[in-house]
Enzyme design. Sequence first.
Site, PDB file in Angstrom:
ATOM      1  CD  GLU A 191      -2.841   1.240   2.343  1.00 23.20           C
ATOM      2  OE1 GLU A 191      -3.799   2.040   2.272  1.00 23.20           O
ATOM      3  OE2 GLU A 191      -2.674   0.476   3.312  1.00 23.20           O
ATOM      4  CD  GLU A 251      -7.205   1.631   5.695  1.00 26.39           C
ATOM      5  OE1 GLU A 251      -6.525   0.995   6.509  1.00 26.39           O
ATOM      6  OE2 GLU A 251      -6.736   2.107   4.645  1.00 26.39           O
TER       7      GLU A 251
END
Length: 314
Positions: free
Chosen positions: A189, A288
């Site tokens: 990420e 998220e």
Amino acid sequence: MTQRRDFLKLALGATGAVLAGRTYPATAGPVSQAASAAKNKFKLDYAPHFGMFENSAGKDPIDQLKFMADQGFTALEDNGMMGREPAMQEKIGKELDRLGMKMGVFVVDKGGNGQNSLAAGKKEYIDIFLNGCRRAVDTAKRCNAKFMTVVPGDFERNLPIGIQTGHVIDALRRGADILAPAGLTMVLEPLSDTPNLFLRTSDQTYEICRAVNSPACKVLFDIYHMQKNEGHIIPHIDWAWDEIGYFQMGDNPGRKEPTTGEINYKNIFKHIYDKAKVTNRTFIFGMEHGNSRPGKEGEEALIRAYVESDNFQI
């Protein structure tokens, strides 16, 4: 790496769907036909996290899972899964299976952060990462996970960038050797939290995944972070497509639900849906982000935001 962020009546006039009332906690047993009929029929696998619907479902994780399923959400992500007791990991995995939900990402514990950056190439840091990968295999078995998040950590500013990149690739190859035999995939990420982070853009992450050259190492394309770091979201998704394994989202500014900021999630979701259909791929979309409003009203607003953003033509 910054600390990871660890709705019962709802009228959905835009879609004509009406949510049947239900009291939580819910009793155990098969998902009822009534609950199934009341679901929103989302086109994509959106994955809430624990705590997102706590005001509506209560604090118990299993009751929260039931609530998510009743709203039509078909996946879960839990960044802190590795920190849960093994018995709870197994309980969550069994309930996900019963509800027909997928398990999204959890974060590999100490998989790389400001204190043990993989860019440094230090043996002690790599050993911490590899130990995290081994423990992640056990966690994944308990909760039926296939994906786990890895962030390489901060820059090692006394080394040239190419050397740092080589160190990261070497460490990730060794991690992939642990995860691949178990059919697991670490998703890298790139983040926007601080300029000190080594991994910042989708093309950089694409390049590293190409070099690792393993099905166990792919890109986690977090649309929120990439809007902040590079913008031009749809072209970047297309360019990195072959190496993307997972999506996350939050609107910008604020990192709240879609429709609260500048990102046109309806267009992005439609683009991914269409492209995935053509290329025969599926993804989980991790929610998220936080809720823009508090309490049950905020949770209801969040569901409406996903109904609106998912309401694209196919």
